[in-house]
Each structure stands twice: as structure tokens, then as C-alpha cells.
Write a protein that holds these residues in place. Structure first.
Motif, PDB file in Angstrom:
ATOM      1  N   PRO A 122     -33.001  36.157  25.166  1.00 44.86           N
ATOM      2  CA  PRO A 122     -33.833  35.068  25.677  1.00 44.86           C
ATOM      3  C   PRO A 122     -33.288  34.489  26.985  1.00 44.86           C
ATOM      4  O   PRO A 122     -32.090  34.469  27.220  1.00 44.86           O
ATOM      5  N   GLU A 123     -34.197  34.035  27.811  1.00 45.83           N
ATOM      6  CA  GLU A 123     -33.835  33.301  29.019  1.00 45.83           C
ATOM      7  C   GLU A 123     -34.063  31.825  28.729  1.00 45.83           C
ATOM      8  O   GLU A 123     -35.100  31.449  28.193  1.00 45.83           O
ATOM      9  N   TRP A 124     -33.087  31.016  29.075  1.00 50.46           N
ATOM     10  CA  TRP A 124     -33.122  29.606  28.741  1.00 50.46           C
ATOM     11  C   TRP A 124     -33.243  28.752  29.997  1.00 50.46           C
ATOM     12  O   TRP A 124     -32.491  28.939  30.950  1.00 50.46           O
ATOM     13  N   ARG A 125     -34.174  27.804  29.952  1.00 52.29           N
ATOM     14  CA  ARG A 125     -34.287  26.809  31.017  1.00 52.29           C
ATOM     15  C   ARG A 125     -33.323  25.662  30.706  1.00 52.29           C
ATOM     16  O   ARG A 125     -32.951  25.446  29.551  1.00 52.29           O
ATOM     17  N   ALA A 126     -32.957  24.908  31.718  1.00 55.52           N
ATOM     18  CA  ALA A 126     -32.029  23.792  31.538  1.00 55.52           C
ATOM     19  C   ALA A 126     -32.556  22.783  30.520  1.00 55.52           C
ATOM     20  O   ALA A 126     -31.802  22.295  29.665  1.00 55.52           O
TER      21      ALA A 126
END
Length: 154
Positions: A122-126
Motif C-alpha cells: 500500500p501507498e500511504w498519504r500523510a
């Protein structure tokens, strides 16, 4: 403490609603049997909550262990009574972060749902990392509060 899984998941509690705790697995097994609970897996499960707290102090996607964070989230939800529909600030925070939960779930790459040779990262946003930290910190606070109420020094 005894964490059970049945039609619903939860923790064994005394008549006052406090967690039942013991210093050894043998004592917990005896407590379970005295309450007509048949332990299936008597090996204690270890949850490194210090590791979860360390991640929360510096929530970075590169340091994320999806299976450990997912296990902790499930542990905290069961302790909070989420399977029973508890409506608490912690429960609302958990339910409001469903997208983060889903990312942890799929990022755990469980064999039952991950095709052979595939892997989801997964790519995580702040803002998601902040939301995830908030859910996990509330869970850690809950565990400490429950243990204190049960007479355990934390």
C-alpha cells in the motif's frame, strides 16, 4: 488475559467487567476452564505493544509492518467491544478509519486472499498515517487503562 473467538470476539472479564488477568498461561487456562471455556490454543500469543507504540511515535510508511499493525488493531477493537457494537469515541475513530484498515489488511498479504506470486504494497498519504496513529494510540491507551483497572501495573 484471555482473548476469545466465537460468534463474536472479546476478552474474558470478571463480574465487574474488568479483564481477567494472570501471570502464567497455566493460570489463565485454569480460569478459562472454571468458566466452561475450552482453550483451543494454549500457547500464549505475543503482541509487542512497545513496537506498536514505537511506530506511533514516528509513523512512517517505510517502517510499517502491516501484519503487526493489523493484529494490534483487531486486538484493540475486540477489547473495546467493537464486535458488540460499542459506540464509543475510540470505536467511532476506528470505524472512521476503515480505508486505513483495508490497506493494512491487503498489505498483510494473507495467503488466503493473496494470489501466489502477488504482493500488495500500500501507498500511504500523510493524513492516513496520522489517522492510523490516532487509532493505534487510542488502542494502546485502552489496553493500559484496562490493565490498570484489573490491578496490573503498567
Amino acid at each position: 488475559m484471555l482473548w476469545f473467538s466465537d460468534d463474536r470476539d472479546g476478552f474474558v472479564r470478571d463480574e465487574a467487567g474488568r479483564l481477567l488477568t494472570a501471570a502464567t498461561a497455566e493460570t489463565l487456562t485454569a480460569v478459562a476452564r472454571s468458566r466452561d471455556i475450552t482453550p483451543v490454543d494454549c500457547d500464549p500469543a505475543g503482541y509487542d505493544l512497545d513496537r506498536i507504540r514505537a511506530w506511533c511515535s514516528a509513523p512512517e510508511a517505510s517502517a510499517m509492518n502491516c501484519p503487526a499493525l493489523l493484529d494490534a488493531w483487531n486486538f484493540f477493537d475486540d477489547m473495546a467491544g467493537m464486535p458488540d457494537g460499542a459506540d464509543t469515541p475510540r470505536g467511532r475513530r476506528s470505524r472512521g478509519a476503515t480505508a486505513c484498515y483495508e490497506k493494512l489488511f491487503w498489505g498483510s498479504n494473507l495467503p488466503a486472499v493473496t494470489p501466489p506470486g502477488e504482493r500488495f504494497a500500500p501507498e500511504w498519504r500523510a493524513d492516513e498515517l496520522i489517522q492510523l496513529r490516532s487509532v493505534l494510540e487510542a488502542g494502546l491507551d485502552l489496553v493500559e487503562s484496562e490493565l490498570r483497572a484489573a490491578g496490573v501495573r503498567v
